[in-house]
Design an enzyme around this catalytic site. Structure first.
Site, short mmCIF file in Angstrom:
data_model
loop_
_atom_site.label_atom_id
_atom_site.label_comp_id
_atom_site.label_asym_id
_atom_site.label_seq_id
_atom_site.Cartn_x
_atom_site.Cartn_y
_atom_site.Cartn_z
N LYS A 33 0.83 -1.21 0.00
CA LYS A 33 0.00 0.00 0.00
C LYS A 33 0.87 1.27 0.00
O LYS A 33 2.07 1.20 0.26
CB LYS A 33 -0.92 -0.03 1.23
CG LYS A 33 -1.88 -1.23 1.21
CD LYS A 33 -2.81 -1.19 2.43
CE LYS A 33 -3.75 -2.39 2.43
NZ LYS A 33 -4.68 -2.34 3.58
N ASN A 58 -1.90 -0.10 6.96
CA ASN A 58 -1.35 -1.35 7.50
C ASN A 58 -0.48 -2.10 6.48
O ASN A 58 -0.50 -3.31 6.39
CB ASN A 58 -2.45 -2.23 8.08
CG ASN A 58 -3.44 -2.70 7.02
OD1 ASN A 58 -3.32 -2.32 5.85
ND2 ASN A 58 -4.39 -3.53 7.40
N HIS A 84 -1.62 -5.98 1.67
CA HIS A 84 -2.89 -6.69 1.63
C HIS A 84 -2.68 -8.06 1.00
O HIS A 84 -1.82 -8.25 0.14
CB HIS A 84 -3.89 -5.89 0.78
CG HIS A 84 -5.04 -6.70 0.26
ND1 HIS A 84 -6.15 -6.97 1.03
CD2 HIS A 84 -5.22 -7.35 -0.92
CE1 HIS A 84 -6.99 -7.74 0.33
NE2 HIS A 84 -6.45 -7.97 -0.86
#
Length: 376
Positions: free
Chosen positions: A99, A203, A206
């Site tokens: 990300k 976070n 993925h």
């Protein structure tokens, strides 16, 4: 393992002279690493059983491109039941998505992926449109964070990868750890999100949680049809080109090379894996033909397997990227410029880890060749 164990694949080779695909049966004998090939259409031996060290068991999976004596073969099917049972049982592909918050940690994450026994089969740095982001986050539509997720995933470059190994979906999820990095630091302190994550939105990375969602998501990022997927991130300004050569990719050096480039103060503004064919490589290396005595070997190396092209942006053109790559011969590089990429990662003058643009005026042209011509 029995002494005559062998694995059989159906392989295709594009014959540029006849402009058609030829099919072969490719046999691999793990006990001594030898190969044998039969021409399927003409029912005759094409290559007698010969020891061939450049091929290993890890290379043998459907969809992979392998080079056998400078011939690029695509493995399209299993040649017998035994091979399908032994090698096809648990190999899975899944999507690994880095990300925007972790784009500076791409090298570290690729290194973790490599150490966990994955093979990266596709890789591309891209930018998502709002619609692409919404398609990707479709499963989260009912969640309170939905808009924030879409906003974030389309806020900057991401890196999408197709990765392969036994039980890939499950193993990649395990490597990522819990979605909330705080929880991850308590429950699985060594996982990727524990190491680099901030909160439940930011976070790091993925991974899909089922076979169906892995297939759906990979189709979004790497469409199988002629539809173009999300756009690459090349900027085509103040740039030069770097290619991590096939031998370095297959030896698992990509992550380390990306970290070294970043640590030397260069920005990697575009990144993509390519499997080139001979014609493309000859076109790309045109300037070296008749100039460099190793031209033929250079061509063979660059289409020997997947390579990774980078657009490098230079804030300070004086500290040029070419100097950072070092002399073409790694032996000389180790004596004269021990801190350079080729000194650290190169093996021979041909397998010298990276190609870099030699002439300043060619930087943009080489970047365009990969990110405008080949990417389309």
């Amino acid at each position: 393992m029995s002494h005559t164990e062998r694995f059989v694949f159906i392989a295709e080779w594009y014959d540029p002279n006849a402009s058609l695909f030829r099919r072969y049966e490719l046999l691999y004998y793990p006990e001594d690493g030898s190969v044998e090939m039969h021409d399927i259409k003409n029912h005759r031996t094409f290559l007698k059983r010969t020891k061939y060290e450049a091929l290993s068991l890890e290379d043998l999976f459907l969809g992979n491109k392998v080079n056998v004596f400078s011939r690029q073969l695509t493995l399209v099917d299993y040649g017998d039941q035994y091979t399908a049972r032994q090698l096809g049982s648990r190999k899975e592909r899944t999507l690994a998505l880095i990300k925007p918050d972790a784009i500076s940690k791409v090298g570290e994450i690729i290194e973790i992926i490599h150490k966990a026994g994955f093979t990266i089969t596709k890789l591309k740095m891209m930018l998502l449109s709002r619609k692409e982001a919404a398609d990707f986050q479709a499963d989260h539509q009912s969640k309170p964070l939905y808009n924030e997720l879409i906003q974030f995933i389309s806020s900057g470059p991401i890196v999408a990868m197709e990765i392969l190994r036994d039980d890939a979906i499950c193993e990649w999820k395990r490597l990522l750890g819990p979605a909330d990095p705080e929880l991850a630091r308590t429950e699985a302190p060594g996982c990727i999100r524990a190491l680099y994550g901030t909160d439940a939105v930011h976070n790091v990375a993925h991974g899909p949680d089922s076979f169906a969602s892995a297939a759906r998501e990979m189709e979004l990022f790497f469409p199988s049809s002629s539809v173009c997927g999300p756009v690459n991130t090349a900027r085509f300004t103040d740039c030069t080109c770097c290619i991590v050569k096939p031998h370095a990719v297959s030896e698992g050096l990509l992550g380390k090379i990306l970290m070294a480039i970043r640590d030397a103060g260069f920005e990697i503004s575009a990144l993509q894996m390519f499997s080139m064919d001979r014609a493309n490589v000859e076109e790309f290396y045109e300037v070296y033909k008749g100039v460099v005595s190793e031209y033929k070997d250079m061509v063979t190396e660059l289409y020997a397997g997947p390579c990774v092209a980078l657009e490098i942006q230079q804030k300070d053109p004086m500290k040029t990227f070419r100097e950072f790559c070092g002399p073409a011969d790694p032996e000389i590089a180790r004596h004269l410029r021990p801190g350079t990429l080729r000194a650290i990662f190169g093996k021979t003058k041909i397998q010298n880890a990276v190609h870099c643009t030699d002439l300043p005026e060619d930087g943009l042209l080489e970047v365009q060749y990969f990110f405008k011509i080949l990417d389309n």
